[in-house]
Design an enzyme around this catalytic site. Structure first.
Site, PDB file in Angstrom:
ATOM      1  N   ASP A  47      -6.825   5.809  -3.733  1.00 14.87           N
ATOM      2  CA  ASP A  47      -6.244   4.410  -3.100  1.00 14.87           C
ATOM      3  C   ASP A  47      -5.795   3.610  -4.280  1.00 14.87           C
ATOM      4  OD1 ASP A  47      -5.263   2.598  -1.569  1.00 14.87           O
ATOM      5  OD2 ASP A  47      -6.879   2.541  -0.131  1.00 14.87           O
ATOM      6  N   CYS A  70       0.877  -1.490  -0.101  1.00 12.24           N
ATOM      7  CA  CYS A  70       0.112   0.074   0.102  1.00 12.24           C
ATOM      8  C   CYS A  70       0.783   1.129  -0.015  1.00 12.24           C
ATOM      9  CB  CYS A  70      -1.041  -0.004   1.200  1.00 12.24           C
ATOM     10  SG  CYS A  70      -0.341   0.068   2.738  1.00 12.24           S
ATOM     11  N   HIS A  77      -3.063   0.910   7.019  1.00 18.87           N
ATOM     12  CA  HIS A  77      -3.092   0.959   5.527  1.00 18.87           C
ATOM     13  C   HIS A  77      -2.754   2.658   5.310  1.00 18.87           C
ATOM     14  CE1 HIS A  77      -4.244   0.748   1.498  1.00 18.87           C
ATOM     15  NE2 HIS A  77      -5.452   1.470   1.711  1.00 18.87           N
TER      16      HIS A  77
END
Length: 257
Positions: free
Chosen positions: A126, A73, A111
């Site tokens: 994202d 991520c 995250h």
């Protein structure tokens, strides 16, 4: 070495990028389709998964955009944030706790993703979450936002916001929760006992997570559990045969769709 033109070519963007909503949507989806999520690279990091959350952009660019490996991520969203900054977008770092199997949420710093301020609105961007999630950025709003057969909304939960998704059949389900305030990378340093304990569970489980988007959905592989989302329809199965597992992994990592 980070290079905007190489990056745009790698994610299939043609033309002159501008800091507007159309460009943001196109870049976001193109990135998810071109560059896979691959947690197998986390194994060598052990419980220090978030040690390099403030990435070396040039090194990660060489590994992922040029070298072709997948990323996690903070790598994928770190590269994307730099790309947006270079184009002229106003970005900031956000963090979220992902919904777990038991319905709880992971640690707030689990995250890492991005916030974009554009035309008087706040957008969530994202490209580093395996899904099922949004292929195009979401506006930070109470309104429902349809995307490729699924619907999304951002609910309020105390001082958190919760991204929720509703497929074609089934109820609303949380994706992750976050606070809309910008984060500082220093927050990941120091005594992060909750984050370390969470990392120990992840490393102990040894489950590899991979994913990639396609034009109308996502391919999501968690261990041997394979979920394909297509136009809002979710199809889950367990890949028992090794040959089939290998084929799906190749498809996700190489975009052989």
């Amino acid at each position: 070495m980070f290079d905007v033109d190489q990056y745009l070519k790698a994610i299939g963007f043609a033309g002159q990028p501008r800091p507007d909503a159309e460009t943001l949507r196109t870049l976001h989806k193109g990135h998810l389709m071109a560059i896979p999520y691959d947690s197998s690279w986390n194994a060598e990091r052990g419980i220090s998964i978030w040690r390099d959350v403030d990435i070396d952009v040039d090194a990660v660019f060489d590994d992922i955009v040029i070298g072709g490996r997948g990323g996690n991520c903070y790598e994928l969203n770190g590269l994307f944030r730099r790309l947006l900054d270079e184009i002229g977008f106003d970005t900031a770092v956000l963090s979220a706790g992902i919904r777990q199997v038991d319905g709880t949420f992971g640690p707030d710093l689990e995250h890492v993703f991005n916030r974009v301020e554009l035309d008087g609105r706040t957008w969530l961007a994202d490209v580093g979450f395996v899904g099922p999630s949004y292929l195009e950025p979401l506006v930070l709003s109470d309104d429902e936002q349809p995307q490729f057969g699924s619907r999304f909304r951002i609910a309020r939960q105390d001082d958190y916001r919760v991204v929720e998704r509703k497929p074609q059949t089934g109820d609303w389900q949380p994706v992750y929760r976050f606070r809309p305030q910008a984060r500082d990378f220093q927050e990941w340093s120091g005594d992060q006992r909750e984050l370390v304990e969470f990392a120990q569970q992840l490393v102990g489980a040894g489950t590899v997570i991979r994913g990639r988007a396609f034009d109308t959905g996502q391919m999501i592989l968690i261990g041997r559990r394979y979920l394909e989302v297509d136009n809002g329809h979710d199809a889950m199965r367990v890949l028992v045969e090794q040959d089939e597992l290998d084929r799906v992994v190749r498809t996700i990592l190489r975009a052989d769709r």
